[in-house]
Design a protein around this motif. Structure first.
Motif, PDB file in Angstrom:
ATOM      1  N   GLU A 293      35.230 -13.322  23.792  1.00  0.00           N
ATOM      2  CA  GLU A 293      35.569 -14.441  22.895  1.00  0.00           C
ATOM      3  C   GLU A 293      34.932 -14.273  21.522  1.00  0.00           C
ATOM      4  N   GLU A 294      33.675 -13.811  21.484  1.00  0.00           N
ATOM      5  CA  GLU A 294      33.010 -13.590  20.198  1.00  0.00           C
ATOM      6  C   GLU A 294      33.679 -12.457  19.421  1.00  0.00           C
ATOM      7  N   THR A 295      34.075 -11.412  20.130  1.00  0.00           N
ATOM      8  CA  THR A 295      34.774 -10.309  19.473  1.00  0.00           C
ATOM      9  C   THR A 295      36.062 -10.804  18.838  1.00  0.00           C
ATOM     10  N   ASP A 296      36.832 -11.587  19.589  1.00  0.00           N
ATOM     11  CA  ASP A 296      38.076 -12.152  19.048  1.00  0.00           C
ATOM     12  C   ASP A 296      37.789 -13.031  17.835  1.00  0.00           C
ATOM     13  N   TYR A 297      36.735 -13.828  17.920  1.00  0.00           N
ATOM     14  CA  TYR A 297      36.382 -14.718  16.818  1.00  0.00           C
ATOM     15  C   TYR A 297      36.138 -13.926  15.533  1.00  0.00           C
ATOM     16  N   LEU A 298      35.343 -12.865  15.630  1.00  0.00           N
ATOM     17  CA  LEU A 298      35.006 -12.080  14.445  1.00  0.00           C
ATOM     18  C   LEU A 298      36.221 -11.327  13.914  1.00  0.00           C
ATOM     19  N   LEU A 299      37.029 -10.768  14.816  1.00  0.00           N
ATOM     20  CA  LEU A 299      38.239 -10.067  14.379  1.00  0.00           C
ATOM     21  C   LEU A 299      39.206 -11.025  13.684  1.00  0.00           C
ATOM     22  N   ASN A 300      39.394 -12.209  14.251  1.00  0.00           N
ATOM     23  CA  ASN A 300      40.322 -13.185  13.662  1.00  0.00           C
ATOM     24  C   ASN A 300      39.802 -13.719  12.338  1.00  0.00           C
ATOM     25  N   ALA A 301      38.487 -13.977  12.269  1.00  0.00           N
ATOM     26  CA  ALA A 301      37.916 -14.513  11.033  1.00  0.00           C
ATOM     27  C   ALA A 301      38.037 -13.512   9.892  1.00  0.00           C
ATOM     28  N   ALA A 302      37.783 -12.236  10.180  1.00  0.00           N
ATOM     29  CA  ALA A 302      37.914 -11.212   9.141  1.00  0.00           C
ATOM     30  C   ALA A 302      39.381 -10.992   8.776  1.00  0.00           C
ATOM     31  N   SER A 303      40.262 -11.007   9.765  1.00  0.00           N
ATOM     32  CA  SER A 303      41.690 -10.776   9.514  1.00  0.00           C
ATOM     33  C   SER A 303      42.318 -11.908   8.718  1.00  0.00           C
ATOM     34  N   GLU A 304      41.690 -13.065   8.712  1.00  0.00           N
ATOM     35  CA  GLU A 304      42.166 -14.180   7.892  1.00  0.00           C
ATOM     36  C   GLU A 304      42.117 -13.830   6.408  1.00  0.00           C
ATOM     37  N   TYR A 305      41.247 -12.900   6.042  1.00  0.00           N
ATOM     38  CA  TYR A 305      41.045 -12.562   4.628  1.00  0.00           C
ATOM     39  C   TYR A 305      41.541 -11.162   4.267  1.00  0.00           C
ATOM     40  N   PHE A 306      41.323 -10.180   5.125  1.00  0.00           N
ATOM     41  CA  PHE A 306      41.724  -8.818   4.790  1.00  0.00           C
ATOM     42  C   PHE A 306      43.232  -8.639   4.928  1.00  0.00           C
TER      43      PHE A 306
END
Length: 504
Positions: A293-306
């Motif tokens: 879940e934490e991995t998904d959170y970080l991937l999604n949060a970064a993908s929101e911007y990149f």
């Protein structure tokens, strides 16, 4: 090990414990530090690697903490210019989250809460595609802000404090647990147990500092048989390291819809570090690990911007640590205070327990700890820790870049990129490792990732490295490049080449 009582026994080899040991030794106290694992083996090697004021702490009115942290940035840069250096952080404005006026006010406070001597202040920036700051971002992020904070090699910060404490007479014991402690007359009688052999030995101390980090309460309930009156909130923070996501030496700070933020930071030349999460734990069951879940959170949060989504197959490493925050009763893990509390047991001899704290304020926390225990030590010298460099920080050059240039002239046959990387680990102490090396072959056996036998021998003799992971992930980050076979090769070499060093 000396048989007479030491003035101060410090429990815990994280940044707070080693910082206190250094400060106390420099004020004339005899010090013994006991760490049950490796130095920086837990929380202090699992940070986001920043020396920063904590911009988002302003939203929680942590003005004293932010002011203190901001004031420490340039103090620490001068103490350790090889492992701490300035960075510029780009904060894209997300129209659906915090309004621009609020961010401007926060950055104005951030610029002015503490004096800046060399770090540039905040500015507004345009994030068009012709600018390297805007190029990797989605088209909707057209403007933002930029401000200053600093990078730090967290594990090395801990080790350098321990080395400086030792230089001033402190005894540093790793893989050594405090298994019992009781008051008798004017002394603590303490049992130390070697975590490899199981052998125990007794020492006495005129006072103890419990800097056990996430285990501060367990130390009191276990070895001391006490009932702590203060609580600790265990907050897991996880990070992922990906293949390099953008060019340039700037960092990003991204706002998320849950009011949290994450950072995306250039890491070890070839990678990007993304973190962190805030997950509350009820207890510690073994070494913390990042969850799916934490991995998904970080991937999604970064993908929101990149512009290019960040995916699982780009992850090369992940790590997690547990922050032992003082329990201030807040139900939101992100809002719990990052400030520290120093709890002085009223009994005699002295016992001081450390709750909370962060990398940036470790030196100030150490000074505050010295003030707390000063009544028990009439011989205690004045504060000094901010004015002296850490080992390797005595570069004797106008800038760290000039220092690197000098090394390249001095060692022209050594790979210049490698030389820069290792200079950032060791600073002026690098010459002890390089010695008379005329070529890369003179550095001995190669273990991959730019790691050679000469450096490993130095780390074992002078920096308490005893296992392969101590070298690969804490003293260096060469584990990012080394293959499984190379890691095993290193482990075997270390087992066969143990230096004859008892207590360093």
């Amino acid at each position: 090990m000396k048989s007479e009582p030491v003035d101060l026994l410090v429990i815990g080899g994280g940044v707070n414990g080693t910082g206190i040991a250094r400060d106390a030794a420099g004020r004339g106290l005899s010090v013994l530090l006991a760490e049950r694992g490796d130095l920086a083996g837990a929380t202090s090697s699992a940070a986001t690697k920043l020396i920063h004021g904590g911009l988002r702490y302003l939203e929680h009115y942590e003005f004293r903490l932010v002011r203190e942290a901001l004031g420490e940035r340039e103090v620490l840069m001068k103490m350790a210019p090889h492992i701490i250096w300035p960075l510029r952080f780009v904060l894209p404005h997300h129209p659906g989250l915090r309004p621009a006026w609020m961010i401007r006010i926060g950055l104005f406070l951030y610029d002015h809460l503490a004096g800046r001597q060399t770090l540039p202040g905040s500015i507004g920036v345009s994030l068009d595609k012709s600018d390297p700051r805007g190029k990797p971002l989605k088209d909707e992020f057209k403007r933002g802000f930029e401000y200053s904070d600093c990078w730090v090699d967290d594990s090395r910060l801990v080790v350098l404090n321990a080395m400086d404490a030792r230089r001033m007479g402190a005894q540093i014991f790793t893989r050594t647990a405090v298994t019992a402690a009781k008051r008798e007359a004017d002394l603590w009688h303490v049992t130390l147990t070697d975590q490899y052999t199981g052998a125990s030995r007794d020492v006495t101390a005129r006072g103890i500092v419990n800097a056990g980090g996430p285990w501060v309460r367990e130390t009191l309930t276990g070895a001391f048989s006490q009932t702590p009156k203060n609580g600790v909130r265990l907050i897991k923070g996880s990070h992922i390291v990906t293949k390099k996501l953008f060019d340039g030496d700037h960092c990003y700070i991204f706002q998320n819809a849950d009011n949290r933020i994450i950072f995306a930071i250039p890491y070890e030349r070839d990678f990007t570090l993304i973190g962190t999460t805030d997950v509350q734990l009820d207890k510690l069951d073994g070494p913390p690990q990042i969850s799916a879940e934490e991995t998904d959170y970080l991937l999604n949060a970064a993908s929101e911007y990149f512009q290019q989504p960040v995916t699982r197959d780009q992850i090369v490493w992940a790590y997690a640590g547990v922050r032992p925050l003082y329990d201030d009763g807040d139900s939101d893990p992100s809002a719990i205070t990052r400030d520290y509390v120093l709890d002085l047991d009223p009994g005699k001899p002295m016992l001081l327990s450390i709750y909370g704290g962060k990398l940036t304020t470790y030196r100030r926390l150490s000074e505050q700890a010295m003030q707390k225990i000063a009544p028990f030590y009439p011989q205690l010298g004045p504060s000094w820790s901010g004015g002296k460099p850490l080992p390797g920080g005595e570069i004797n050059a106008a800038s760290f870049g000039d220092f690197i240039a000098g090394l390249r002239r001095e060692y022209p046959a050594l790979d210049p990129t490698w030389l820069t990387r290792i200079a950032h680990r060791h600073g002026s102490a690098l010459r002890v490792i390089l010695g008379d090396a005329k070529s890369m072959a003179d550095l001995g056996e190669s273990f991959g990732g730019g790691l050679y036998a000469r450096e490993v021998d130095y780390l074992m003799r002078h920096e308490w490295a005893r296992e392969a992971d101590d070298v690969l992930w804490r003293r260096t980050k060469c584990g990012l490049w080394a293959t499984a076979a190379e890691r095993e090769q290193l482990a075997q070499w270390m087992a066969q080449n143990k230096p004859n060093v008892e207590a360093q």
